[in-house]
Write an enzyme that holds these catalytic residues in place. Sequence first.
Site, short mmCIF file in Angstrom:
data_model
loop_
_atom_site.label_atom_id
_atom_site.label_comp_id
_atom_site.label_asym_id
_atom_site.label_seq_id
_atom_site.Cartn_x
_atom_site.Cartn_y
_atom_site.Cartn_z
N ASP A 160 0.84 -1.21 0.00
CA ASP A 160 0.00 0.00 0.00
C ASP A 160 0.87 1.26 0.00
O ASP A 160 0.58 2.24 -0.68
CB ASP A 160 -0.91 -0.01 1.23
CG ASP A 160 -1.63 -1.34 1.38
OD1 ASP A 160 -2.41 -1.68 0.49
OD2 ASP A 160 -1.37 -2.04 2.37
N HIS A 188 -4.46 -3.44 6.64
CA HIS A 188 -4.29 -3.70 5.20
C HIS A 188 -5.66 -4.11 4.66
O HIS A 188 -5.92 -5.27 4.38
CB HIS A 188 -3.25 -4.79 4.95
CG HIS A 188 -3.17 -5.19 3.51
ND1 HIS A 188 -2.79 -4.30 2.53
CD2 HIS A 188 -3.44 -6.35 2.88
CE1 HIS A 188 -2.84 -4.92 1.35
NE2 HIS A 188 -3.23 -6.15 1.54
#
Length: 332
Positions: A160, A188
């Site tokens: 990410d 996440h």
Amino acid sequence: MAKEPVRVLVTGAAGQIGYALVPMIARGVMLGADQPVILHMLDIPPAAEALNGVKMELVDAAFPLLKGVVATTDVVEACTGVNIAVMVGGFPRKEGMERKDVMSKNVSIYKSQATALEQHAAPNCKVLVVANPANTNALILKEFAPSIPAKNITCLTRLDHNRALGQISEKLNVQVSDVKNVIIWGNHSSTQYPDVNHATVKTPSGEKPVRELVKDDAWLNGEFITTVQQRGAAIIKARKLSSALSAASAACDHIRDWVLGTPEGTWVSMGVYSDGSYNAPAGVIYSFPVTCRNGEWTIVQGLAIDEFSRKKLDLTGAELTEEKELAYSCLS
């Protein structure tokens, strides 16, 4: 003098991410061009033949750094003596499945793998959990491997983090290597918060804040965040398969920075066991900005958190607390 080989375990090694990851490790992308490795690959019995095929390819690639390959469906054999464990194997959510069903499947997988690592891995083994729900899988692993220090159990939010760097680099048309210090806070999942309030870009006249250069708060507080949050789904839609190449690359980045250290003045995002910094819930695996030295990570402290960010940090923290409760309910 040649270095001793490091034993690196990859679970789910016959899968997509495993297939992208093992050649990177064997090539020295993860631990450096002078570090020999012995690869331990684990997968489930139905994947044994495919796993053997991957082993044949590793032999055929004649990687100079690769000093041995263990390919097995036996969790004890896979975990024995490993210095680094990259946990890619997990039970993926299938269409129409409830979160609780996915969670209970992963709880049982991570419980058994934690026990094997606890009993058979090398002392001070570093663990990176990639399989979703990554933060909570890592927490389960921690619960069932009490002798592995909590600081050695992490989950992957570097993907990410790298996605956020990529979006800024495209928006500003600059080299991605000139963008630094974005942050991924929290889970996440689609509640993660990609934060650019402390991020900078290297320009000919010195480092400039990302916000100052982008000059578009509506984009930074809106589309940028949702693009990073939803990027995995966008890739599945485009490729009809999940993001294996970028996930494998991010796993190498995560371990490399953890083991070899982060560059001076630069932090990265890692899912780590929360001590309550930034008023995040303690006792969950939460993504923070960290720096690494001598194989240890440290949460970057003292960053200002504005009201917009505070809400986002709390939202993703609440989701992690809820996931933890769901996971613990699957244990009983």
